[in-house]
Design an enzyme around this catalytic site. Structure first.
Site: not given
Ligand code: C5P
Length: 226
Positions: A64-65, A69, A184
């Site tokens: 996630k940079f 630029p 989440q």
């Molecule tokens: O364990 P889980 O399925 O929640 O993991 C989701 C993965 O997706 C993690 O590695 C997290 O860093 C990544 N991720 C996210 N949301 C984003 C981008 C990446 O959960 N927008």
């Protein structure tokens, strides 16, 4: 065997754990997602080790940079040189950077497949009346630059797919019925997320903590292929 559009997150402590997960899932999953946790410990050698075990698997570096630029462009180039097929950049990185990244993606794609995925609003953010608007503003700036890779939660997948039929839409926030959400918030099941328009599902805990992984993937495969 046809692979599932699943990007398995290698959110694990050690390289041995990661390689063991690759070993048991490689017939099913399309890509492995490596974040800073593993990469800072094991570096590029981890990518080589995964490729040796699973030569057809794609590598997704999720850093996630978000930088000025020149720094962002060179970070993305380094990810490509390290062997990444996908890399994440924050969608709010700014128009000047987006323009340079479009040129870079075109240049690097001449050599081999390479896609930059632009992260909109994290699937761990609670939904609000503004979420979809913010996701769309970010997605619009990416898309109008000519770039087509986006990361969003499955909740926004249908609206984005309807507006941009040709985007490559990667959705984390995937949970099976009965799974704990953990941190989440905007979650969906694998089948519903694909039906909503996801191109690929990022699966971390629902997959990697499953007690009977191969059985789970076999059943998921039957479900998604119906
Ligand atoms: O364990 P889980 O399925 O929640 O993991 C989701 C993965 O997706 C993690 O590695 C997290 O860093 C990544 N991720 C996210 N949301 C984003 C981008 C990446 O959960 N927008």
């Amino acid at each position: 065997m046809k692979k599932l559009p699943i990007f398995s997150a290698l959110d694990l402590e050690t390289k041995d754990q990661a390689l063991s997960l690759v070993q048991s899932t490689q017939n099913y999953v399309q890509a492995y997602k490596i974040g800073p946790r593993l990469f800072l410990s094991y570096g590029k050698k981890l990518i080589a080790d995964i490729k040796q075990l699973a030569p057809s698997a794609q590598i997704f570096l999720d850093f996630k940079f978000y930088d000025i630029p020149s720094s962002t462009v060179e970070a993305v180039r380094s990810a490509f040189q390290a062997g990444a097929d996908f890399v994440t950049v924050h969608a709010g990185v700014g128009q000047e950077t987006l323009n340079l990244l479009y040129q870079l993606e075109c240049e690097l794609s001449q050599e081999r497949f390479f896609k930059i995925l632009f992260v909109t609003v994290l699937s761990s953010a609670s939904p609000s009346s503004e979420t979809e608007k913010v996701v769309f503003n970010l997605a619009d700036s990416v898309y109008k630059t000519g770039l087509k890779g986006l990361v969003c939660s499955p909740w926004e997948a249908k609206a984005l797919r309807d507006k941009y039929p040709d985007v490559f839409l990667v959705t984390p926030g995937i949970r099976c019925e009965g799974d704990s959400k953990g941190d989440q918030k905007r979650v969906m099941t694998p089948l519903k997320a694909l039906q909503a328009g996801s191109s690929a599902l990022v699966m971390g805990r629902s997959l990697i903590t499953h007690p009977n992984l191969e059985d789970f993937l076999r059943k998921l495969s039957q479900l998604l292929e119906k």
